[in-house]
Scaffold this motif. Structure first.
Motif, PDB file in Angstrom:
ATOM      1  N   TRP A 164       5.248  -6.395 -10.984  1.00  0.00           N
ATOM      2  CA  TRP A 164       4.169  -6.101 -10.337  1.00  0.00           C
ATOM      3  C   TRP A 164       2.786  -5.789 -11.325  1.00  0.00           C
ATOM      4  CZ3 TRP A 164       3.985  -6.129  -4.788  1.00  0.00           C
ATOM      5  CH2 TRP A 164       5.536  -5.852  -4.416  1.00  0.00           C
ATOM      6  N   THR A 165       1.554  -5.303 -10.798  1.00  0.00           N
ATOM      7  CA  THR A 165       0.557  -5.482 -10.687  1.00  0.00           C
ATOM      8  C   THR A 165      -0.574  -4.053 -10.146  1.00  0.00           C
ATOM      9  OG1 THR A 165       0.036  -7.108 -12.022  1.00  0.00           O
ATOM     10  CG2 THR A 165      -2.269  -5.301 -12.227  1.00  0.00           C
ATOM     11  N   GLU A 166      -0.866  -3.026 -10.811  1.00  0.00           N
ATOM     12  CA  GLU A 166      -1.265  -1.863  -9.910  1.00  0.00           C
ATOM     13  C   GLU A 166      -2.693  -2.288 -10.209  1.00  0.00           C
ATOM     14  OE1 GLU A 166      -2.910   2.327 -10.725  1.00  0.00           O
ATOM     15  OE2 GLU A 166      -0.767   2.117 -10.127  1.00  0.00           O
ATOM     16  N   SER A 167      -3.446  -2.652  -8.359  1.00  0.00           N
ATOM     17  CA  SER A 167      -5.011  -3.165  -8.834  1.00  0.00           C
ATOM     18  C   SER A 167      -5.855  -2.072  -8.106  1.00  0.00           C
ATOM     19  CB  SER A 167      -4.871  -4.375  -7.550  1.00  0.00           C
ATOM     20  OG  SER A 167      -4.420  -3.894  -6.770  1.00  0.00           O
ATOM     21  N   PHE A 168      -5.462  -0.857  -7.534  1.00  0.00           N
ATOM     22  CA  PHE A 168      -5.681   0.221  -7.318  1.00  0.00           C
ATOM     23  C   PHE A 168      -5.402   1.497  -7.323  1.00  0.00           C
ATOM     24  CE2 PHE A 168      -7.163   2.668  -3.693  1.00  0.00           C
ATOM     25  CZ  PHE A 168      -8.874   3.056  -4.000  1.00  0.00           C
ATOM     26  N   ARG A 169      -5.959   2.234  -7.758  1.00  0.00           N
ATOM     27  CA  ARG A 169      -5.736   4.232  -7.607  1.00  0.00           C
ATOM     28  C   ARG A 169      -6.604   4.616  -7.358  1.00  0.00           C
ATOM     29  NH1 ARG A 169      -1.603   7.019 -11.855  1.00  0.00           N
ATOM     30  NH2 ARG A 169      -0.390   4.988 -11.754  1.00  0.00           N
ATOM     31  N   ASN A 170      -6.487   4.950  -5.611  1.00  0.00           N
ATOM     32  CA  ASN A 170      -7.397   6.031  -5.585  1.00  0.00           C
ATOM     33  C   ASN A 170      -8.135   7.312  -6.629  1.00  0.00           C
ATOM     34  OD1 ASN A 170      -9.366   7.726  -3.398  1.00  0.00           O
ATOM     35  ND2 ASN A 170      -7.782   8.647  -3.149  1.00  0.00           N
ATOM     36  N   LEU A 224       1.224  -1.002   0.051  1.00  0.00           N
ATOM     37  CA  LEU A 224       0.043   0.107  -0.238  1.00  0.00           C
ATOM     38  C   LEU A 224       1.235   1.196  -0.086  1.00  0.00           C
ATOM     39  CD1 LEU A 224      -3.354   1.735   1.076  1.00  0.00           C
ATOM     40  CD2 LEU A 224      -1.989   1.431   2.921  1.00  0.00           C
ATOM     41  N   ALA A 225       0.547   2.561  -1.007  1.00  0.00           N
ATOM     42  CA  ALA A 225       1.310   3.228  -0.959  1.00  0.00           C
ATOM     43  C   ALA A 225       0.154   4.387  -0.309  1.00  0.00           C
ATOM     44  CB  ALA A 225       1.706   3.671  -2.654  1.00  0.00           C
ATOM     45  N   ILE A 226       0.668   5.153   0.150  1.00  0.00           N
ATOM     46  CA  ILE A 226      -0.312   5.787   0.930  1.00  0.00           C
ATOM     47  C   ILE A 226      -0.130   7.954   0.421  1.00  0.00           C
ATOM     48  CG2 ILE A 226      -0.014   4.857   3.236  1.00  0.00           C
ATOM     49  CD1 ILE A 226       1.160   7.295   4.164  1.00  0.00           C
ATOM     50  N   GLY A 227      -1.454   8.317   1.255  1.00  0.00           N
ATOM     51  CA  GLY A 227      -0.916  10.232   0.179  1.00  0.00           C
ATOM     52  C   GLY A 227      -2.352   9.961   0.201  1.00  0.00           C
ATOM     53  N   GLU A 228      -2.902  11.565  -0.628  1.00  0.00           N
ATOM     54  CA  GLU A 228      -4.168  12.556  -0.673  1.00  0.00           C
ATOM     55  C   GLU A 228      -4.464  11.976  -2.313  1.00  0.00           C
ATOM     56  OE1 GLU A 228      -3.244  16.421  -0.294  1.00  0.00           O
ATOM     57  OE2 GLU A 228      -3.813  15.866   2.574  1.00  0.00           O
ATOM     58  N   GLY A 229      -5.024  11.878  -2.623  1.00  0.00           N
ATOM     59  CA  GLY A 229      -5.386  11.458  -4.154  1.00  0.00           C
ATOM     60  C   GLY A 229      -4.532   9.925  -4.627  1.00  0.00           C
ATOM     61  N   GLU A 230      -4.248   9.779  -6.306  1.00  0.00           N
ATOM     62  CA  GLU A 230      -4.180   8.974  -6.779  1.00  0.00           C
ATOM     63  C   GLU A 230      -2.289   8.777  -6.279  1.00  0.00           C
ATOM     64  OE1 GLU A 230      -3.451   9.605 -10.369  1.00  0.00           O
ATOM     65  OE2 GLU A 230      -5.524  10.438 -11.223  1.00  0.00           O
ATOM     66  N   ALA A 231      -2.168   9.293  -4.762  1.00  0.00           N
ATOM     67  CA  ALA A 231      -0.732   8.950  -4.314  1.00  0.00           C
ATOM     68  C   ALA A 231      -0.882   7.813  -4.072  1.00  0.00           C
ATOM     69  CB  ALA A 231      -0.345   9.178  -3.722  1.00  0.00           C
ATOM     70  N   SER A 232      -2.333   6.996  -3.334  1.00  0.00           N
ATOM     71  CA  SER A 232      -2.869   6.239  -2.683  1.00  0.00           C
ATOM     72  C   SER A 232      -2.929   5.294  -3.189  1.00  0.00           C
ATOM     73  CB  SER A 232      -3.936   6.378  -1.729  1.00  0.00           C
ATOM     74  OG  SER A 232      -4.171   7.476  -0.137  1.00  0.00           O
ATOM     75  N   ARG A 233      -2.229   4.186  -3.426  1.00  0.00           N
ATOM     76  CA  ARG A 233      -2.180   3.240  -4.842  1.00  0.00           C
ATOM     77  C   ARG A 233      -2.112   1.975  -3.428  1.00  0.00           C
ATOM     78  NH1 ARG A 233       1.640   5.303  -9.142  1.00  0.00           N
ATOM     79  NH2 ARG A 233       0.838   7.820  -8.962  1.00  0.00           N
ATOM     80  N   ILE A 234      -2.691   0.703  -4.713  1.00  0.00           N
ATOM     81  CA  ILE A 234      -2.193  -1.115  -3.871  1.00  0.00           C
ATOM     82  C   ILE A 234      -1.654  -1.535  -4.794  1.00  0.00           C
ATOM     83  CG2 ILE A 234      -3.167  -3.077  -3.123  1.00  0.00           C
ATOM     84  CD1 ILE A 234      -5.876  -1.571  -1.409  1.00  0.00           C
ATOM     85  N   LEU A 235      -0.547  -2.260  -4.838  1.00  0.00           N
ATOM     86  CA  LEU A 235       0.205  -2.888  -6.109  1.00  0.00           C
ATOM     87  C   LEU A 235       0.368  -4.435  -5.391  1.00  0.00           C
ATOM     88  CD1 LEU A 235       1.147  -0.150  -5.782  1.00  0.00           C
ATOM     89  CD2 LEU A 235       2.696  -1.311  -7.724  1.00  0.00           C
ATOM     90  N   ARG A 259      -5.976  -8.951  -5.925  1.00  0.00           N
ATOM     91  CA  ARG A 259      -6.228  -8.276  -7.454  1.00  0.00           C
ATOM     92  C   ARG A 259      -7.077  -7.404  -7.686  1.00  0.00           C
ATOM     93  NH1 ARG A 259      -5.522 -13.367  -6.632  1.00  0.00           N
ATOM     94  NH2 ARG A 259      -3.374 -14.497  -7.007  1.00  0.00           N
ATOM     95  N   SER A 260      -8.809  -6.994  -7.434  1.00  0.00           N
ATOM     96  CA  SER A 260      -9.170  -6.294  -6.979  1.00  0.00           C
ATOM     97  C   SER A 260     -10.173  -5.464  -6.576  1.00  0.00           C
ATOM     98  CB  SER A 260     -10.036  -5.963  -8.532  1.00  0.00           C
ATOM     99  OG  SER A 260     -10.925  -7.383  -7.981  1.00  0.00           O
ATOM    100  N   TRP A 261     -10.390  -4.175  -5.799  1.00  0.00           N
ATOM    101  CA  TRP A 261     -10.512  -3.754  -4.586  1.00  0.00           C
ATOM    102  C   TRP A 261     -12.042  -2.898  -5.105  1.00  0.00           C
ATOM    103  CZ3 TRP A 261      -8.003  -4.375   0.047  1.00  0.00           C
ATOM    104  CH2 TRP A 261      -7.346  -5.364  -0.530  1.00  0.00           C
TER     105      TRP A 261
END
Length: 376
Positions: free
Chosen positions: A145-151, A125-136, A190-192
């Motif tokens: 790596w596969t990005e499975s979520f981008r805020n 999990l990457a943290i941060g406001e907006g698109e900085a928050s991501r899950i891979l 894999r999906s959220w």
């Protein structure tokens, strides 16, 4: 699995380890999500100074200076760490060597949590406001790596992720429209999807989670999950018994009332018995009530009779023990052997998070590339 809500059972090896730790002499001689991105603390001692029969943290040089707030202990030989500058490292030989398995192009991301299923499959999990928050997610030991979520909501800021088993997991954001936002996965990350917030109680004014150690959201068993908070008038622990659909909130004894204070980390060894640690992450600020315990699944919390002496950001039960746990923070490591009622400092090294695997592989990580394994 890493911090995925393992159920800890009674075993003689864990009791022996706890007894060894309790007998080890002390050495001679931060932290929160948005509020602190670096939080450097004193490096402290490299090991506890225990004798040959004692247990102590032994540093495992990583060759980097980044801060590792994300940690997943797979076994005594294998562990993942995730941290600043998009860095993810993996060891399979007990920390003698580390492979840099950082996702390509992730140098601007701030990883604060990693959940590992084994030495090949993990979610960060990457943290941060907006698109900085991501899950891979990786399925090949970090080779890809596969990005499975981008805020995409600028109001959301994700703090922690946890898994209840190999398929079901949750991630949590600070409040959006007055309520904590929860993501759910049923396919191992894999999906959220965003869960409805109808079963989430309103957040307190100023309340948020702390992305300090990957332990503000933890689980035990197939359906129970707990969320730690701070910043509001009361430091609360929220509990869901249905994988995040409905929640109840309980006040803890750890002080809040300031954006820097609250519950920073939780650990549950089963559905009933939980530990909470926290305090005030600011250097030099006192944290006199930094520990609490629950025996009823987080419905009520009791102040530790002898809490950790300072702010602590990570906590973990020792494997196969019903009473022993470790808490870590920038100024040291504390041990309890009575289920969280009393704690005593056994090391003064700086660590942000701690995690233990079922085979007694306990690891800690933190600032300046520090990673250590508990050894006897």
């Amino acid at each position: 699995m890493g911090k995925t809500g393992r159920v800890v059972s009674l075993g003689l090896c864990g009791v022996a380890l706890a007894a060894t730790l309790a007998a080890a002499p002390a050495p001679a001689g931060a932290a929160a999500g948005r509020a602190d991105a670096s939080g450097a603390g004193a490096p402290g001692a490299d090991a506890s100074g225990a004798g040959p029969s004692g247990a102590a943290w032994r540093l495992k040089p990583t060759g980097t200076e980044v801060r590792f707030r994300g940690l997943a202990a797979v076994s005594r030989s294998s562990a993942w760490v995730a941290g600043s500058k998009g860095t993810v490292l993996l060891t399979s030989d007990g920390g003698r060597s580390w492979r840099n398995v950082s996702p390509p192009g992730a140098g601007d991301l701030e990883f604060r949590d990693v959940e590992a299923f084994d030495g090949r499959r993990a979610v960060v999990l990457a943290i941060g406001e907006g698109e900085a928050s991501r899950i891979l997610r990786t399925d090949d030991g970090g080779q890809s790596w596969t990005e499975s979520f981008r805020n995409t909501d600028p109001r959301a800021f994700y703090d922690c992720v946890t898994f209840l088993d190999r398929r079901h997991g949750l991630a949590v954001s600070d409040p959006v429209d007055g309520k904590y936002r929860v993501l759910s996965t049923g396919d191992g990350g894999r999906s959220w999807k965003v869960l409805p917030d109808t079963g989430m109680p309103p957040a307190l004014p100023g309340e948020a989670g702390f992305a300090a150690s990957g332990q503000c959201l933890v689980g035990a068993g197939p359906r129970d999950v707990w969320l730690a908070t701070g910043g509001g008038a009361t430091a609360r622990v929220l509990h869901s018994a249905d994988r995040g659909l409905t929640w109840t909130a309980a006040g803890s004894t750890i002080p809040a009332g300031d954006p820097a204070r609250g519950v920073f980390a939780l650990a549950f060894r089963d559905r009933a018995h939980g530990l909470a640690v926290g305090g005030d992450y600011r250097t030099g600020q006192p944290s006199p009530l930094a520990g609490a315990l629950s025996r009823d699944g987080g419905r009520t919390w009791r102040q530790a009779a002898t809490p950790p002496p300072a702010y602590r950001s990570g906590v973990a039960w020792l494997p196969h023990s019903r009473t022993a746990a470790l808490a870590v923070g920038p100024t040291g490591t504390d041990l309890t052997t009575d289920g969280g009622r009393t704690w005593r400092t056994v090391d003064t090294g700086s660590y942000d998070t701690v995690d233990c695997a079922a085979d007694h592989g306990c690891w800690a990580s933190g600032e300046k590339g520090r990673v250590a394994r508990l050894e006897r």
